[in-house]
Design a protein around this motif. Structure first.
Motif, mmCIF file in Angstrom:
data_model
loop_
_atom_site.group_PDB
_atom_site.id
_atom_site.type_symbol
_atom_site.label_atom_id
_atom_site.label_comp_id
_atom_site.label_asym_id
_atom_site.label_seq_id
_atom_site.Cartn_x
_atom_site.Cartn_y
_atom_site.Cartn_z
ATOM 1 N N LYS A 179 0.856 -1.182 0.000
ATOM 2 C CA LYS A 179 0.000 0.000 0.000
ATOM 3 C C LYS A 179 0.893 1.233 0.000
ATOM 4 O O LYS A 179 1.697 1.437 0.909
ATOM 5 C CB LYS A 179 -0.924 0.012 1.215
ATOM 6 N N THR A 184 -2.956 3.929 -2.975
ATOM 7 C CA THR A 184 -3.054 2.879 -3.991
ATOM 8 C C THR A 184 -2.236 1.665 -3.582
ATOM 9 O O THR A 184 -1.331 1.754 -2.745
ATOM 10 C CB THR A 184 -2.560 3.377 -5.357
ATOM 11 N N GLU A 185 -2.562 0.522 -4.166
ATOM 12 C CA GLU A 185 -1.807 -0.712 -3.910
ATOM 13 C C GLU A 185 -1.065 -1.107 -5.178
ATOM 14 O O GLU A 185 -1.657 -1.192 -6.253
ATOM 15 C CB GLU A 185 -2.742 -1.831 -3.487
ATOM 16 N N LYS A 186 0.226 -1.326 -5.043
ATOM 17 C CA LYS A 186 1.046 -1.703 -6.194
ATOM 18 C C LYS A 186 1.888 -2.920 -5.838
ATOM 19 O O LYS A 186 2.185 -3.170 -4.673
ATOM 20 C CB LYS A 186 1.927 -0.539 -6.628
#
Length: 245
Positions: A179, A184-186
């Motif tokens: 996170k 956003t989550e990448k």
């Protein structure tokens, strides 16, 4: 000692006078053993080799069941003398990293015993890449970078129980999802990995960008991310050095 992809060679420094020494090879990853042998994975020639101190090389394995390896990538040595390595095939996908050509066998992990016999230990991953043993050699951690070519592949590190010369109970150790500060989550890729004396796994990480690329550290007990070393560029390998390595 470091591998130089573009020039297909290994370079290092001679300890006595720190003069630069060129070791002619086509290296993906390499490792020193206690006796100072250099094991070199030659993605260009699709084999696993031993670099001798006189400058010559000894090919330890270049095929399995009559077919050439795709492009061996990462390598480790067990105290019993067994040599374990991954064969994800990246060196056969482009000329920069090797010689472009078809993959003739499934991407897998192999073991070479002292007699030179080669066995496949598992092929249940998409593209097995970096690997390392736990400090007690009871577990083997392996990165899966298959998402580079297989959309359904996870971006994770798997762990297996080592049962002699076999692996069992394969499962996800950690996900490379993170996170970010913007919410956003990448997820990037784990590549080269090493275990510290406490059993924590230190993984190179990249292909995302600022706030992600660098080194990620995961707890040996449960695979939770416990730290990061952020770098301004992609990190593809990691190792420990110095007197207390």
């Amino acid at each position: 000692v470091s591998s130089d992809w573009g020039q297909f060679r290994l370079q290092g420094f001679v300890r006595q006078d720190l003069s630069r020494k060129r070791l002619v090879a086509f290296g993906a990853d390499l490792i020193y053993e206690d006796e100072c042998f250099i094991f070199d994975l030659r993605v260009y020639r699709r084999n696993t080799s031993l670099n001798n101190d006189n400058g010559s090389t000894t090919v330890l394995a270049d095929q399995f069941n009559g077919k050439p390896f795709n492009a061996p990538n990462d390598i480790i040595v067990h105290p019993d003398g067994g040599i374990w390595f991954t064969d994800p095939g990246y060196g056969s996908l482009m000329n920069y990293e090797g010689n472009k050509g078809p993959l003739e066998i499934k991407e897998a992990i192999y073991r070479i015993d002292k007699s030179g016999k080669v066995e496949m230990v598992t092929d249940d991953m998409f593209k097995p890449n970096g690997l390392c043993f736990s400090p007690d050699y009871k577990k083997l951690y392996i990165c899966d970078t298959g998402a580079s070519h297989y959309p359904q592949a996870p971006k994770n590190i798997r762990v297996y129980d080592v049962d002699g010369t076999k692996l069992k109970n394969g499962r996800e150790y950690c996900s490379m999802k993170l996170k970010m500060k913007d919410g956003t989550e990448k997820a990037g890729f784990a590549d080269g990995i090493r275990c510290d004396t406490e059993g924590n796994v230190w993984s190179s990480a990249g292909w995302v960008g600022a706030g992600y690329d660098g080194v990620h550290i995961f707890a040996g007990t449960d695979g939770q991310r416990i730290g990061q070393i952020l770098l301004p560029e992609i990190c593809s390998n990691v190792c420990f050095g110095g007197a207390k390595r």
